[in-house]
Design a protein around this motif. Structure first.
Motif, PDB file in Angstrom:
ATOM      1  N   THR A 116       1.090   5.607  -3.247  1.00  0.00           N
ATOM      2  CA  THR A 116       0.081   4.993  -2.393  1.00  0.00           C
ATOM      3  C   THR A 116      -0.956   4.258  -3.239  1.00  0.00           C
ATOM      4  O   THR A 116      -1.337   4.715  -4.318  1.00  0.00           O
ATOM      5  CB  THR A 116      -0.625   6.030  -1.508  1.00  0.00           C
ATOM      6  OG1 THR A 116      -1.161   7.057  -2.336  1.00  0.00           O
ATOM      7  CG2 THR A 116       0.339   6.642  -0.507  1.00  0.00           C
TER       8      THR A 116
ATOM      9  N   ARG B  96       8.128   4.565  -0.663  1.00  0.00           N
ATOM     10  CA  ARG B  96       8.861   5.832  -0.722  1.00  0.00           C
ATOM     11  C   ARG B  96      10.216   5.535  -1.350  1.00  0.00           C
ATOM     12  O   ARG B  96      10.876   4.566  -0.970  1.00  0.00           O
ATOM     13  CB  ARG B  96       9.053   6.432   0.674  1.00  0.00           C
ATOM     14  CG  ARG B  96       7.755   6.841   1.328  1.00  0.00           C
ATOM     15  CD  ARG B  96       7.979   7.326   2.765  1.00  0.00           C
ATOM     16  NE  ARG B  96       6.719   7.639   3.383  1.00  0.00           N
ATOM     17  CZ  ARG B  96       6.149   8.832   3.389  1.00  0.00           C
ATOM     18  NH1 ARG B  96       6.775   9.847   2.809  1.00  0.00           N
ATOM     19  NH2 ARG B  96       4.990   9.032   3.962  1.00  0.00           N
TER      20      ARG B  96
ATOM     21  N   TRP C 242      -2.554   3.185  -8.582  1.00  0.00           N
ATOM     22  CA  TRP C 242      -1.609   3.821  -7.668  1.00  0.00           C
ATOM     23  C   TRP C 242      -1.478   5.301  -7.990  1.00  0.00           C
ATOM     24  O   TRP C 242      -1.476   5.690  -9.162  1.00  0.00           O
ATOM     25  CB  TRP C 242      -0.228   3.162  -7.803  1.00  0.00           C
ATOM     26  CG  TRP C 242      -0.174   1.833  -7.131  1.00  0.00           C
ATOM     27  CD1 TRP C 242      -0.672   0.649  -7.596  1.00  0.00           C
ATOM     28  CD2 TRP C 242       0.392   1.555  -5.854  1.00  0.00           C
ATOM     29  NE1 TRP C 242      -0.445  -0.345  -6.682  1.00  0.00           N
ATOM     30  CE2 TRP C 242       0.202   0.180  -5.613  1.00  0.00           C
ATOM     31  CE3 TRP C 242       1.032   2.325  -4.903  1.00  0.00           C
ATOM     32  CZ2 TRP C 242       0.643  -0.434  -4.442  1.00  0.00           C
ATOM     33  CZ3 TRP C 242       1.479   1.718  -3.752  1.00  0.00           C
ATOM     34  CH2 TRP C 242       1.280   0.354  -3.517  1.00  0.00           C
TER      35      TRP C 242
ATOM     36  N   CYS D  64       5.483   2.847  -7.834  1.00  0.00           N
ATOM     37  CA  CYS D  64       4.164   2.227  -7.963  1.00  0.00           C
ATOM     38  C   CYS D  64       4.277   0.741  -8.301  1.00  0.00           C
ATOM     39  O   CYS D  64       3.542  -0.088  -7.759  1.00  0.00           O
ATOM     40  CB  CYS D  64       3.343   2.953  -9.026  1.00  0.00           C
ATOM     41  SG  CYS D  64       2.877   4.639  -8.573  1.00  0.00           S
TER      42      CYS D  64
ATOM     43  N   GLY E 147       0.764  -1.236   0.000  1.00  0.00           N
ATOM     44  CA  GLY E 147       0.000   0.000   0.000  1.00  0.00           C
ATOM     45  C   GLY E 147       0.793   1.283   0.000  1.00  0.00           C
ATOM     46  O   GLY E 147       0.220   2.352  -0.229  1.00  0.00           O
ATOM     47  N   GLU E 148       2.120   1.235   0.235  1.00  0.00           N
ATOM     48  CA  GLU E 148       2.905   2.474   0.220  1.00  0.00           C
ATOM     49  C   GLU E 148       4.376   2.200  -0.064  1.00  0.00           C
ATOM     50  O   GLU E 148       4.961   1.262   0.474  1.00  0.00           O
ATOM     51  CB  GLU E 148       2.798   3.218   1.546  1.00  0.00           C
ATOM     52  CG  GLU E 148       3.569   4.544   1.514  1.00  0.00           C
ATOM     53  CD  GLU E 148       3.522   5.296   2.822  1.00  0.00           C
ATOM     54  OE1 GLU E 148       2.641   6.150   2.945  1.00  0.00           O
ATOM     55  OE2 GLU E 148       4.364   5.007   3.704  1.00  0.00           O
TER      56      GLU E 148
ATOM     57  N   TYR F  76      -4.398   3.301  -4.362  1.00  0.00           N
ATOM     58  CA  TYR F  76      -5.717   3.918  -4.377  1.00  0.00           C
ATOM     59  C   TYR F  76      -6.804   2.853  -4.506  1.00  0.00           C
ATOM     60  O   TYR F  76      -7.844   2.940  -3.873  1.00  0.00           O
ATOM     61  CB  TYR F  76      -5.809   4.923  -5.530  1.00  0.00           C
ATOM     62  CG  TYR F  76      -7.135   5.624  -5.588  1.00  0.00           C
ATOM     63  CD1 TYR F  76      -7.393   6.701  -4.744  1.00  0.00           C
ATOM     64  CD2 TYR F  76      -8.121   5.219  -6.468  1.00  0.00           C
ATOM     65  CE1 TYR F  76      -8.619   7.349  -4.777  1.00  0.00           C
ATOM     66  CE2 TYR F  76      -9.345   5.855  -6.508  1.00  0.00           C
ATOM     67  CZ  TYR F  76      -9.595   6.922  -5.658  1.00  0.00           C
ATOM     68  OH  TYR F  76     -10.797   7.552  -5.695  1.00  0.00           O
TER      69      TYR F  76
END
Length: 138
Positions: A100, A33, A111, A62, A30-31, A102
């Motif tokens: 993130t 960085r 994403w 993504c 889900g995330e 979506y």
């Protein structure tokens, strides 16, 4: 410390994300960085960060997020659509992305990613992509 499994890190290092210098800072379902230091090989002929460098950073984050968020039984994915809105650029420093999830469905994921300049905090691009989830045949 690497966030990627060793076999995936080796593929990362010897493909476009690794060649560009993308570094994954956080990887979870889900995330994601990641970051990229602005360097001469990432620039367009006009002296600014190439839009393709920004898109590659966002798409990589993504994609890695998609792999970390695959539904049960899924094998992989392929990107079927991507869009980016470029709001600014950079000549130096580090650009960061936060990707993130979506929508996390059985057949597709969507994403969103925001690319920003670390020092100024300025948003450089908004990015959205859709991935088709792939399952083993049979």
């Amino acid at each position: 410390m690497t966030l990627l499994a060793p076999e995936f890190q080796a593929r990362h290092d010897h493909s476009l994300p690794g060649d560009l210098g993308i570094v994954v800072q956080h990887l979870a379902a889900g995330e994601v960085r990641a970051e990229l230091a602005v360097a001469p090989h990432l620039m367009a002929p006009n002296g600014f960060l190439h839009a393709g460098s920004v898109v590659t950073l966002a798409d990589t984050a993504c994609g890695y997020g998609c792999m970390a968020s695959l539904p049960e039984g899924a094998q992989s994915f392929t990107t079927i659509e991507l869009k980016s809105n470029h709001l600014g650029t950079a000549r130096e420093g580090v650009v960061e992305v936060v990707a993130t999830l979506y929508h996390g469905g059985r057949t597709t994921q969507v994403w969103d990613a925001v690319v920003s300049h670390r020092d100024s905090g300025k948003t450089l691009a908004l990015f959205r992509c859709t991935q088709m989830i792939l399952y083993p045949r049979g």
